[in-house]
Scaffold this motif. Sequence first.
Motif, mmCIF file in Angstrom:
data_model
loop_
_atom_site.group_PDB
_atom_site.id
_atom_site.type_symbol
_atom_site.label_atom_id
_atom_site.label_comp_id
_atom_site.label_asym_id
_atom_site.label_seq_id
_atom_site.Cartn_x
_atom_site.Cartn_y
_atom_site.Cartn_z
ATOM 1 N N ARG A 109 0.847 -1.195 0.000
ATOM 2 C CA ARG A 109 0.000 0.000 0.000
ATOM 3 C C ARG A 109 0.881 1.243 0.000
ATOM 4 N NH1 ARG A 109 -3.572 3.876 0.460
ATOM 5 N NH2 ARG A 109 -5.759 3.307 0.631
ATOM 6 N N LEU A 110 0.731 2.084 -1.025
ATOM 7 C CA LEU A 110 1.395 3.380 -1.065
ATOM 8 C C LEU A 110 0.497 4.372 -0.340
ATOM 9 C CD1 LEU A 110 2.517 3.481 -4.826
ATOM 10 C CD2 LEU A 110 3.631 2.362 -2.878
ATOM 11 N N THR A 111 1.060 5.139 0.585
ATOM 12 C CA THR A 111 0.228 5.993 1.432
ATOM 13 C C THR A 111 0.292 7.454 0.991
ATOM 14 O OG1 THR A 111 1.800 6.744 3.117
ATOM 15 C CG2 THR A 111 0.989 4.486 3.306
ATOM 16 N N SER A 112 -0.608 8.244 1.553
ATOM 17 C CA SER A 112 -0.657 9.676 1.262
ATOM 18 C C SER A 112 0.472 10.440 1.947
ATOM 19 C CB SER A 112 -2.016 10.259 1.680
ATOM 20 O OG SER A 112 -2.231 10.043 3.070
ATOM 21 N N ARG A 113 1.300 9.748 2.742
ATOM 22 C CA ARG A 113 2.503 10.352 3.318
ATOM 23 C C ARG A 113 3.765 9.760 2.691
ATOM 24 N NH1 ARG A 113 1.907 14.245 6.392
ATOM 25 N NH2 ARG A 113 4.146 14.363 6.750
ATOM 26 N N GLN A 114 3.633 9.212 1.488
ATOM 27 C CA GLN A 114 4.769 8.773 0.690
ATOM 28 C C GLN A 114 5.534 7.628 1.352
ATOM 29 O OE1 GLN A 114 6.639 12.777 0.275
ATOM 30 N NE2 GLN A 114 6.245 12.550 -1.913
ATOM 31 N N THR A 115 4.816 6.718 1.977
ATOM 32 C CA THR A 115 5.469 5.559 2.571
ATOM 33 C C THR A 115 4.862 4.277 2.025
ATOM 34 O OG1 THR A 115 3.914 5.372 4.408
ATOM 35 C CG2 THR A 115 5.790 6.817 4.740
ATOM 36 N N PHE A 116 5.538 3.159 2.338
ATOM 37 C CA PHE A 116 4.965 1.830 2.125
ATOM 38 C C PHE A 116 4.247 1.393 3.396
ATOM 39 C CE2 PHE A 116 8.985 1.563 -0.388
ATOM 40 C CZ PHE A 116 8.451 1.343 -1.642
ATOM 41 N N GLN A 117 3.067 0.810 3.247
ATOM 42 C CA GLN A 117 2.431 0.071 4.325
ATOM 43 C C GLN A 117 2.306 -1.379 3.908
ATOM 44 O OE1 GLN A 117 -0.297 3.446 6.585
ATOM 45 N NE2 GLN A 117 -1.325 1.734 5.614
ATOM 46 N N LEU A 118 2.658 -2.283 4.810
ATOM 47 C CA LEU A 118 2.522 -3.715 4.593
ATOM 48 C C LEU A 118 1.479 -4.230 5.565
ATOM 49 C CD1 LEU A 118 6.317 -4.629 4.305
ATOM 50 C CD2 LEU A 118 4.717 -4.087 2.465
ATOM 51 N N HIS A 119 0.487 -4.932 5.046
ATOM 52 C CA HIS A 119 -0.643 -5.374 5.853
ATOM 53 C C HIS A 119 -0.639 -6.892 6.024
ATOM 54 C CE1 HIS A 119 -2.990 -1.535 5.961
ATOM 55 N NE2 HIS A 119 -2.244 -1.285 4.899
ATOM 56 N N GLY A 120 -1.299 -7.335 7.099
ATOM 57 C CA GLY A 120 -1.513 -8.757 7.295
ATOM 58 C C GLY A 120 -0.338 -9.514 7.884
ATOM 59 N N VAL A 121 0.534 -8.854 8.643
ATOM 60 C CA VAL A 121 1.685 -9.525 9.240
ATOM 61 C C VAL A 121 1.255 -10.190 10.551
ATOM 62 C CG1 VAL A 121 4.062 -9.268 10.040
ATOM 63 C CG2 VAL A 121 3.167 -7.745 8.253
ATOM 64 N N ALA A 122 1.528 -11.470 10.697
ATOM 65 C CA ALA A 122 1.229 -12.169 11.948
ATOM 66 C C ALA A 122 2.271 -11.803 13.004
ATOM 67 C CB ALA A 122 1.225 -13.671 11.724
ATOM 68 N N ASP A 402 15.341 5.697 -9.864
ATOM 69 C CA ASP A 402 14.714 5.545 -8.554
ATOM 70 C C ASP A 402 13.210 5.408 -8.715
ATOM 71 O OD1 ASP A 402 13.592 8.197 -8.813
ATOM 72 O OD2 ASP A 402 15.423 9.063 -8.004
ATOM 73 N N PHE A 403 12.534 5.082 -7.618
ATOM 74 C CA PHE A 403 11.083 5.108 -7.521
ATOM 75 C C PHE A 403 10.699 6.180 -6.519
ATOM 76 C CE2 PHE A 403 11.694 0.738 -8.979
ATOM 77 C CZ PHE A 403 10.711 0.617 -9.955
ATOM 78 N N ARG A 404 9.609 6.910 -6.789
ATOM 79 C CA ARG A 404 9.134 7.941 -5.874
ATOM 80 C C ARG A 404 7.640 7.746 -5.626
ATOM 81 N NH1 ARG A 404 11.876 13.118 -8.998
ATOM 82 N NH2 ARG A 404 13.917 12.136 -9.344
ATOM 83 N N ILE A 405 7.307 7.516 -4.372
ATOM 84 C CA ILE A 405 5.901 7.453 -3.983
ATOM 85 C C ILE A 405 5.395 8.885 -3.892
ATOM 86 C CG2 ILE A 405 4.280 6.666 -2.233
ATOM 87 C CD1 ILE A 405 6.556 4.748 -1.290
ATOM 88 N N THR A 406 4.305 9.181 -4.558
ATOM 89 C CA THR A 406 3.789 10.542 -4.512
ATOM 90 C C THR A 406 2.839 10.706 -3.331
ATOM 91 O OG1 THR A 406 1.703 10.414 -5.756
ATOM 92 C CG2 THR A 406 3.767 10.398 -7.044
ATOM 93 N N ALA A 407 2.589 11.948 -2.958
ATOM 94 C CA ALA A 407 1.676 12.236 -1.849
ATOM 95 C C ALA A 407 0.230 11.950 -2.208
ATOM 96 C CB ALA A 407 1.822 13.691 -1.424
ATOM 97 N N ASN A 408 -0.032 11.623 -3.468
ATOM 98 C CA ASN A 408 -1.379 11.275 -3.917
ATOM 99 C C ASN A 408 -1.523 9.779 -4.149
ATOM 100 O OD1 ASN A 408 -2.575 14.015 -4.149
ATOM 101 N ND2 ASN A 408 -0.902 14.300 -5.603
ATOM 102 N N GLN A 409 -0.615 8.992 -3.525
ATOM 103 C CA GLN A 409 -0.676 7.531 -3.540
ATOM 104 C C GLN A 409 -0.380 6.942 -4.915
ATOM 105 O OE1 GLN A 409 -4.647 6.823 -2.000
ATOM 106 N NE2 GLN A 409 -3.977 7.065 0.118
ATOM 107 N N ASN A 410 0.311 7.696 -5.739
ATOM 108 C CA ASN A 410 0.731 7.189 -7.038
ATOM 109 C C ASN A 410 2.222 6.891 -7.021
ATOM 110 O OD1 ASN A 410 -1.877 7.407 -8.324
ATOM 111 N ND2 ASN A 410 -1.588 9.624 -8.287
ATOM 112 N N LEU A 411 2.750 6.442 -8.149
ATOM 113 C CA LEU A 411 4.152 6.032 -8.214
ATOM 114 C C LEU A 411 4.827 6.673 -9.411
ATOM 115 C CD1 LEU A 411 6.359 4.212 -6.967
ATOM 116 C CD2 LEU A 411 5.685 2.466 -8.629
ATOM 117 N N LEU A 412 5.992 7.272 -9.152
ATOM 118 C CA LEU A 412 6.793 7.870 -10.207
ATOM 119 C C LEU A 412 8.033 7.003 -10.430
ATOM 120 C CD1 LEU A 412 7.576 11.625 -10.639
ATOM 121 C CD2 LEU A 412 9.425 9.986 -10.804
ATOM 122 N N ILE A 413 8.219 6.568 -11.652
ATOM 123 C CA ILE A 413 9.451 5.875 -12.034
ATOM 124 C C ILE A 413 10.422 6.965 -12.450
ATOM 125 C CG2 ILE A 413 10.475 4.086 -13.497
ATOM 126 C CD1 ILE A 413 7.632 3.040 -14.004
#
Length: 583
Positions: A109-122, A402-413
Motif C-alpha cells: 500500500r502506497l500511502t498519502s505520506r509517501q510511505t509503504f504500508q505492509l498489511h496482514g503480518v502475523a 529511482d522510484f518515488r511514492i507521490t503524496a497522492n498515492q501514485n508512483l513515479l518511475i
Amino acid sequence: MIAKTPEELAKLADAERIKDAGNYLRGTLVESLQDPLTGALAEDDAQLSKYHGIYQQDDRDLRDERRRQKLEPRYQFMVRIRVPGGVCTPMQWLDVDRIANTWCNRTIRLTSRQTFQLHGVAKRNLKSTIAEINAALLDTIAACGDVNRNVMCHSNPYQSRLHAEVYEYARRISEHLLPRATAYHEIWLDKAELSGLPAQTKPGYEELLSSSRKDEEPIYGKYYLPRKFKIALAVPPSNDVDIFANDLGFIAIAEDNHLLGFNVTAGGGLSLTHGETSTYPRLADVIGYCLKNKALQVAEEIVKIQRDNGDRINRKHARFKYTLEDRGVEWLKFELNRRLGWNMEPARPFIFEHSGDRYGWVEGANDTWHRTLFIPNGRIADTDDHPMMTGLREIAKVHDGDFRITANQNLLIGQVSSERKPAIDALLEQYRFTDTGQTALRLNSMACVAFPTCGLAMAESERYFPSLLDKLDLIIKQAGLQRDPILIRMTGCPNGCARSVLAEIGFIGKAPGKYNLYLGGGFYGQRLNKLYRENINEEQIVAELTPILHRYGREREPGERFGDFVIRAGYVKEVSAGKDFHL
C-alpha cells in the motif's frame, strides 16, 4: 507541563502514563512477542509498538464470526516503512515486494505520506519482517507514534533539477528528528538478526546494543510529543504534498532553479471528531522565511515548542494546530525567534497552481526521464485484469534510476536513462499500465484504507470508492468534464488520512454505507471544504452531485475550478479558518 509525580501523571492522558512506564519505548514488547497464547500484544505494548512503525489490527470482516465461535479476533499487524520524501532504489523496491509476498498479504500500500504500508503480518512474523526491512537499508522507526512521522517532499517530475536538493533537506530533517533511544534496535535487531544483515547496516548497531549506552532523547525527552507531528517540503508552483495540512512545512524559495531557503508554515492538521465542534481541521499559517542551512534548526525548535506546550491532558486537543490556535501566531513567532537566537525573515512571494500529479513521460535533467503511474488508491496487487505487482517487479529489475511514492498515492518511475526508457515502455505496455481512458476526476481521486483492517473506520473507503467513481464518471462524461481535473477524496472516518477535507468533493464515513459530503476545497490545497449534506448513502450522493456537476459544466467561468464554482454558486460558504469549519 510534563508530570513527574504519580499525582501529576494521573491528571494526564493515558498515553502519557504508557510513555512514562514504557522505559523509552520498550514496555514489555519482548514478552508480548513471545507470548504464544494470543496473536495480540499486551494493551500498553500495542500503543508503544506504534513508535516502532507497527499498528495492531484485526480483520473486521471476521469479527462477528470469530466472536460467535468464541475465538479472539484475527489479529494482524500493519507495518509502515519510513521513506523520507518517498524515494527508494529499484533494489529496495524488489526487497519490499519480496517481504510483502513472504510475510504479508501479498500487496503493497502506497500511502498519502509517501510511505509503504505492509498489511496482514502475523505476530510471529513481525521480527523477521522488521529485520528484512532493515536489511534493505530501510527502517520503520517513528513511522507512527507521538513523534515526527515520515517527512514528505514534492515529487513532480518537471521540477527534477530542484528535487534533488529539496529532497536532501527532507532526508536530513527526517534523520535529525528521529528518536535516539535504543529500544528499536534491541527489540527488532538483536545480535542474531544483526549477523545476517549486510555489512553497511552494521556500523553503530553494536554500540546501540551495548548495555553501557544510556538512553536519551535530546529532542523529545522521556515523554516524546503530545501527539503525532507531520512535516512536508513543497516546491512551487506544485503543492502536491498539501503543505498547509502539515504541522510544519517548508516551501522552497529558489532562484535560477537553485534553492535559497524556505518559507516556513506551521499549525496545519486535518483530523476531527464527528459531533464535537471543538475539534476541526486547520490550515497552516506562513510564519516567515529562513535560509536553507537554518531549516534543521527551525524544525527542531518548533518540535520542541510543541513538546513543551502541547496539551497532554486531552488527546483530541493535543495536536500542534490547537497549540497554535490557542496561543496565537504572534506567540509562536516570538517563541521561535527566542529559541533560535535570531529572527525569521518576512516570507518571500510564492504561487501554488495545483496539487495533483503529472502523468505520462516527462523529460528531466541530465538526459533522464520520469513516468508517473496512476495507482488506484495506492494499492499494488496482482489481479486478473492488471498484474500490477508483477509488472512493477519486472520494471525494477531493469530500472537504473529511482522510484518515488507521490503524496497522492501514485508512483513515479524516476531518473530513467534514455537507454532504459524503451525497455520500461515495453514493460508498461505488457503489464497494462495506462492512464488513457481515465477521467481526470478519477486521476485526481484518493481514498484511505478503512475496512477491513483499520480499527477507526466507520465506513468503507478504498474497497468502495472505485464503484462510486464508476457512477460519477458517467455524470462527468455527460457534463463534458472528462478532461477537467476535480479533486475528489474519501476517508472511512474523520481522521483525514486521504486529506478529504481539502478536496473539492470530499467524503467522510459516518456509518456503514453512509457519508458526509463536503464541497468547496481549494484546487491547490489552499482552502478547506464545507459540509454540504450529512449522513447520505450512494443513491443520495449521486442525486446531489448530478445537478451540481452539470451546472458546473454549463456555467463555469474560464479557468474556474470546481471548488471555486460551488462557492460562487452558493452551494457552500467559503471556509476562511479552521474555526469556521462547523459554522
